[in-house]
Design a protein around this motif. Structure first.
Motif, short mmCIF file in Angstrom:
data_model
loop_
_atom_site.label_atom_id
_atom_site.label_comp_id
_atom_site.label_asym_id
_atom_site.label_seq_id
_atom_site.Cartn_x
_atom_site.Cartn_y
_atom_site.Cartn_z
N PRO A 1 -0.65 7.67 -1.87
CA PRO A 1 0.25 6.41 -2.60
C PRO A 1 -0.98 5.31 -2.91
O PRO A 1 -0.87 4.87 -4.10
N ALA A 2 -1.40 5.11 -2.02
CA ALA A 2 -2.54 3.85 -2.21
C ALA A 2 -3.57 4.23 -3.08
O ALA A 2 -4.05 3.21 -3.63
N GLY A 3 -3.95 5.21 -3.27
CA GLY A 3 -5.13 5.69 -4.23
C GLY A 3 -4.66 6.09 -5.51
O GLY A 3 -5.50 6.50 -6.23
N VAL A 4 -3.65 6.04 -5.99
CA VAL A 4 -3.03 6.41 -7.35
C VAL A 4 -3.91 5.57 -8.33
O VAL A 4 -3.97 6.09 -9.49
N GLY A 5 -4.26 4.22 -8.08
CA GLY A 5 -4.84 3.41 -9.26
C GLY A 5 -6.15 4.26 -9.46
O GLY A 5 -6.64 3.99 -10.50
N GLU A 6 -6.74 4.96 -8.61
CA GLU A 6 -8.11 5.42 -8.74
C GLU A 6 -7.79 6.50 -9.93
O GLU A 6 -9.03 6.93 -10.79
N VAL B 1 3.62 9.65 -3.83
CA VAL B 1 2.60 9.53 -4.73
C VAL B 1 3.36 9.50 -6.15
O VAL B 1 2.92 8.57 -6.78
N LEU B 2 4.41 10.25 -6.48
CA LEU B 2 5.05 10.21 -7.70
C LEU B 2 5.77 8.98 -7.73
O LEU B 2 5.73 8.12 -8.92
N ALA B 3 6.37 8.44 -6.60
CA ALA B 3 6.91 7.06 -6.61
C ALA B 3 6.24 5.95 -6.89
O ALA B 3 6.57 5.22 -7.57
N GLU B 4 4.86 6.27 -6.46
CA GLU B 4 4.05 4.90 -6.44
C GLU B 4 3.51 5.03 -8.04
O GLU B 4 3.31 4.03 -8.72
N LEU B 5 3.34 6.27 -8.55
CA LEU B 5 2.76 6.22 -10.21
C LEU B 5 3.85 5.59 -10.77
O LEU B 5 3.67 4.97 -11.73
N GLU B 6 5.09 6.15 -10.61
CA GLU B 6 6.20 5.57 -11.58
C GLU B 6 6.40 3.95 -11.31
O GLU B 6 6.34 3.42 -12.55
N LYS B 7 6.11 3.38 -10.31
CA LYS B 7 6.13 1.95 -10.03
C LYS B 7 4.93 1.47 -10.66
O LYS B 7 5.14 0.31 -11.51
N LYS B 8 3.94 1.99 -10.52
CA LYS B 8 2.38 1.12 -11.13
C LYS B 8 2.74 1.37 -12.84
O LYS B 8 2.26 0.54 -13.55
#
Length: 154
Positions: free
Chosen positions: A141-146, A91-98
Motif C-alpha cells: 500500500p505504501a508503494g502505490v504512488g510509484e 493496495v486497492l483501498a490505497e489506490l482508491e484513496k490516492k
C-alpha cells in the motif's frame, strides 16, 4: 482526413455483415476507440441489420466491453486468492484513496482508470497490480504512488 464514422466503416468492411460477427466486431471497435461509444454501436447495428438495443444488450452482457472511455493510465488490481491473502484489498483501498475514485471508475480528468481482475496468474508475485499491461508484483500500500506516472500523479 477520416471522420470517426469513416474509420469505423473501414473496420466494419473487414467483416461480412452477419450477426455471427457481432462480438468480434465489438472487440475490434473497442480496440480502435478504447470503448464502445453509442455512435459506434449504432453504426455496428446498422451494418449488421440489428437493432441498437440488440447490440447494446450484447455489449452490456459481457464484462470485457467498456461503454465509457478509460483513463490514459489504467491500473488493474488482482483479486485472486493469493493476492487477496497477501493484501490486495489494502493496495486497492490505497489506490482508491490516492486517486479519489472507486474500482471501475475513471478520474474526472481522464488521467487514470482503476479496475479489478479475478486473477492474472502471477500468484508468486502477489499482490499484483497491472499498469498499462506492465505487471508490478509484491506491491505494498505504501508503494502505490510509484505505480502512477510522475507528471499526472494526484
Amino acid at each position: 482526413m477520416d471522420t470517426p464514422e469513416t474509420a469505423l466503416s473501414a473496420l466494419l468492411t473487414r467483416f461480412t455483415p452477419s450477426r455471427d460477427n457481432l462480438i468480434p466486431i465489438l472487440h475490434v471497435v473497442q480496440e480502435a476507440e478504447g470503448y464502445l461509444s453509442p455512435a459506434s454501436m449504432a453504426q455496428v447495428a446498422a451494418y449488421l441489420g440489428l437493432s441498437e438495443s440488440e447490440v447494446h444488450g450484447v455489449a452490456t452482457f459481457y464484462a470485457s466491453f467498456r461503454l465509457k472511455p478509460i483513463g490514459k493510465q489504467c491500473l488493474k488490481v488482482c483479486r485472486g486468492t493469493a493476492c487477496h491473502v497477501k493484501g490486495a484489498g489494502e493496495v486497492l483501498a490505497e489506490l482508491e484513496k490516492k486517486l479519489g475514485i472507486k474500482a471501475g471508475e475513471t478520474t474526472p480528468d481522464g488521467a487514470y482508470s482503476l479496475e479489478t481482475e479475478a486473477c492474472f496468474g502471477s500468484c508468486a508475485l502477489a499482490p499484483v497490480v497491472v499498469v498499462d499491461g506492465r505487471v508490478s508484483g509484491r506491491v505494498e500500500p505504501a508503494g502505490v504512488g510509484e505505480l502512477l506516472k510522475g507528471e499526472n500523479e494526484p
